[in-house]
Enzyme design. Structure first.
Site, mmCIF file in Angstrom:
data_model
loop_
_atom_site.group_PDB
_atom_site.id
_atom_site.type_symbol
_atom_site.label_atom_id
_atom_site.label_comp_id
_atom_site.label_asym_id
_atom_site.label_seq_id
_atom_site.Cartn_x
_atom_site.Cartn_y
_atom_site.Cartn_z
ATOM 1 N N GLU A 1 25.573 52.960 49.967
ATOM 2 C CA GLU A 1 26.361 54.183 49.765
ATOM 3 C C GLU A 1 26.842 54.273 48.291
ATOM 4 O O GLU A 1 26.770 55.232 47.481
ATOM 5 C CB GLU A 1 27.786 53.860 50.793
ATOM 6 C CG GLU A 1 27.557 54.383 51.943
ATOM 7 C CD GLU A 1 28.815 53.925 52.638
ATOM 8 O OE1 GLU A 1 29.148 54.506 53.923
ATOM 9 O OE2 GLU A 1 29.627 53.090 52.492
ATOM 10 N N GLY B 1 33.173 51.138 52.834
ATOM 11 C CA GLY B 1 32.392 50.037 53.681
ATOM 12 C C GLY B 1 32.831 49.467 55.134
ATOM 13 O O GLY B 1 32.335 48.563 55.727
ATOM 14 N N GLY C 1 32.126 50.772 57.707
ATOM 15 C CA GLY C 1 30.914 50.818 58.313
ATOM 16 C C GLY C 1 29.903 50.003 58.143
ATOM 17 O O GLY C 1 28.783 50.030 58.721
HETATM 18 C C1 5RP Z 1 30.877 53.258 55.952
HETATM 19 C C2 5RP Z 1 31.916 53.755 55.212
HETATM 20 C C3 5RP Z 1 32.777 55.091 55.810
HETATM 21 O O1 5RP Z 1 32.564 56.077 54.991
HETATM 22 C C4 5RP Z 1 34.235 54.734 55.836
HETATM 23 O O2 5RP Z 1 33.964 53.468 56.784
HETATM 24 C C5 5RP Z 1 34.723 55.632 56.840
HETATM 25 O O3 5RP Z 1 34.327 55.981 58.062
HETATM 26 P P1 5RP Z 1 34.909 56.987 59.072
HETATM 27 O O4 5RP Z 1 34.272 58.145 58.480
HETATM 28 O O5 5RP Z 1 34.193 56.548 60.470
HETATM 29 O O6 5RP Z 1 36.238 57.044 59.062
HETATM 30 O O7 5RP Z 1 32.238 53.497 54.003
HETATM 31 O O8 5RP Z 1 30.401 51.932 55.319
#
Ligand code: 5RP
Length: 228
Positions: free
Chosen positions: A103, A95, A97
């Site tokens: 997800e 989360g 992102g």
């Molecule tokens: C988005 C997420 C992503 O998978 C998590 O933040 C990892 O991100 P990244 O691949 O940029 O390191 O949960 O909601």
């Protein structure tokens, strides 16, 4: 090669023609979607994707990947997504992102959740990364006060892109980030958070992932399978 790209490219080995795939969100998922788009074009595959965010939807469309709504599929073959932290039991914090709700819905509909990331994502215990919690905006301060009783201070995520006000998810929700430090019992904490009125979803993914693919700086990868 970028370690996240190395992990994403390795995950592509699990994909077969005809599959329906959950497409994650984040910088590692970006690598996977790019690689998948190229593979589909090269091999003329009939693969369809279920994106976990509007960002991933736009990227997948740009890469020529056919998309389908989660509401219109019975089962997803594989969901490929990143994580902010993963422990030895493949429990996750996700989360970072902001896409945790979609997800989790996509992961729950998938036969297998494959997690991809750089080696720094692997942690003995979860909790150093602030845990994202998606809440309804209505009465959000009261929700935050109820969550604080669980032992960490909730911080409202702000929209850093516009610099104006709270970050709002694709589903119109706010996100509170809570730094627990070290989470002793992830399943118990997930249950406690989900019982709080106003909470829609929490970024703890307990017992959902079947495989973790970690990428390293020299381009090699390591796989950890869930003990189930
Ligand atoms: C988005 C997420 C992503 O998978 C998590 O933040 C990892 O991100 P990244 O691949 O940029 O390191 O949960 O909601």
């Amino acid at each position: 090669m970028d370690p996240k790209e190395a992990a994403a490219v390795k995950a592509l080995e699990l994909v077969e023609d005809g599959m329906i795939l959950g497409l994650g969100t984040g910088t590692t998922a970006v690598h996977f979607i790019n690689a998948l788009g190229s593979r589909i074009r090269e091999r003329r595959w009939h693969v369809r994707g279920v994106p976990t965010s509007e960002r991933s939807r736009r990227q997948a469309e740009d890469r020529g990947i056919s998309l389908v709504d989660l509401a219109d599929v019975r089962k997803i073959d594989l969901a490929i997504d990143g994580a902010d932290e993963a422990d030895p039991n493949l429990n996750l914090i996700k989360g970072g992102g902001g896409a945790l709700l979609r997800e989790k819905l996509v992961a729950a509909a998938a036969r297998e959740l494959i997690v991809v990331g750089d080696s720094g994502k692997f942690k003995e215990t979860l909790g150093a990364f602030p845990l994202p919690i998606a809440i309804v905006p209505f009465g959000w301060t009261a929700t935050a006060a109820r969550l604080e009783r669980l032992g960490a201070e909730p911080r409202l995520r702000l929209d850093l892109e516009t610099g104006r006000g709270p970050y709002v998810t694709d589903d119109g929700l706010y996100i509170l980030d809570m730094e627990f430090g070290c989470i002793e019992d992830v399943a118990q904490l997930e249950r406690e958070i989900k019982l709080v009125p106003g909470v829609v979803e929490v970024g703890l993914f307990v017992g959902m992932a079947s495989r973790l693919i970690l990428g390293y700086d020299d381009g090699h990868t390591k796989e950890i399978l869930a003990r189930r």
